[in-house]
Design an enzyme around this catalytic site. Structure first.
Site, short mmCIF file in Angstrom:
data_model
loop_
_atom_site.label_atom_id
_atom_site.label_comp_id
_atom_site.label_asym_id
_atom_site.label_seq_id
_atom_site.Cartn_x
_atom_site.Cartn_y
_atom_site.Cartn_z
N PHE A 148 -13.06 101.34 57.19
CA PHE A 148 -13.00 102.00 58.48
C PHE A 148 -14.34 102.64 58.83
O PHE A 148 -14.89 103.42 58.04
CB PHE A 148 -11.96 103.13 58.47
N ASP A 149 -14.86 102.32 60.00
CA ASP A 149 -15.93 103.13 60.57
C ASP A 149 -15.34 104.51 60.87
O ASP A 149 -14.12 104.65 60.99
CB ASP A 149 -16.43 102.46 61.86
N LEU A 150 -16.19 105.52 61.00
CA LEU A 150 -15.69 106.87 61.27
C LEU A 150 -15.77 107.20 62.76
O LEU A 150 -14.75 107.30 63.44
CB LEU A 150 -16.48 107.88 60.44
N ASP A 151 -16.98 107.36 63.28
CA ASP A 151 -17.16 107.77 64.67
C ASP A 151 -16.71 106.68 65.63
O ASP A 151 -17.19 105.54 65.57
CB ASP A 151 -18.64 108.09 64.95
#
Length: 224
Positions: free
Chosen positions: A9-12
């Site tokens: 998962f990317d965060l932002d």
């Protein structure tokens, strides 16, 4: 049967909406640099890419000015900006469901690891992830491809086709393509539809529920 075992998962723009904290910290940095300070809407391009790329491309800064701006940015971000942030609706439920389905979850972000860890702990979702991998404070390991490769090396028993990268910007998808893993582009973040489609993601999800549909309900479903 779903082929994936490790979900990145990317965060932002994927797990959380960090707009206020990032744009206000950019404004702070630009003010310190005696540059014109645009409103928050014009600074959305800073959400997702590595900071050295954003300051260099947006402001035309050379290496020294870019690093100076990053230092100012972090000055405010670590004090307040990282907490001016909110999870997208449905994210805790999604993570809980994926954990129950025995997926291995990993955060793959261009944000420095130390900040990502604090943000996930602040939201009380850090326990869902086996690894939290970001960039280094010195600017190394900042490209998404480098971050993804580092994660793959942590799971030597898994094949390439058992990984999938989820993100909202082209950098996430380009990194996945370069390493050779599948990707899910999410349209609820900050990347435009055209930006995402130009990178040829494996799947497209228009919502957090759409991510769940791809991973659990019907992994062959593409939300185009």
């Amino acid at each position: 049967m779903n082929p994936y075992k490790v979900v990145l998962f990317d965060l932002d723009g994927t797990l959380s909406d960090p707009k206020a904290g990032i744009t206000k910290s950019v404004q702070y940095a630009l003010e310190k640099m005696n540059k014109a300070v645009p409103d928050e809407e014009k600074l959305e391009s800073f959400i997702g890419p590595p900071l050295h790329v954003s300051f260099s491309e947006y402001c035309g800064f050379d290496e020294w000015h870019t690093q100076t701006a990053i230092n100012y940015y972090r000055e405010r971000f670590k004090r307040a900006g990282m907490y001016e942030n909110e999870l997208y609706e449905g994210i805790p439920h999604l993570l809980h469901t994926l954990n129950n389905q025995r997926f291995k979850l990993v955060v793959a972000t261009s944000k420095p690891t130390v900040f990502a860890e604090k943000i996930l702990k602040y939201f009380a979702i850090d326990h869902y992830f086996e690894l939290i991998v970001g960039s280094q404070l010195d600017g190394s390991r900042s490209s998404k491809a480098e971050i993804i490769q580092f994660i793959l090396d942590c799971f030597p028993d898994c094949e390439l086709d058992e990984f999938v990268m989820i993100g909202d910007r082209e950098h996430d998808l380009i990194g996945a393509n370069q390493i050779g893993i599948d990707s899910i582009a999410v349209t609820y973040g900050y990347g435009s539809f055209d930006e995402l489609m130009a990178c040829h993601p494996t799947y497209l999800a228009e919502s957090v529920a759409g991510v769940k549909n791809v991973l659990i309900v019907d992994p062959s479903k593409q939300e185009y």
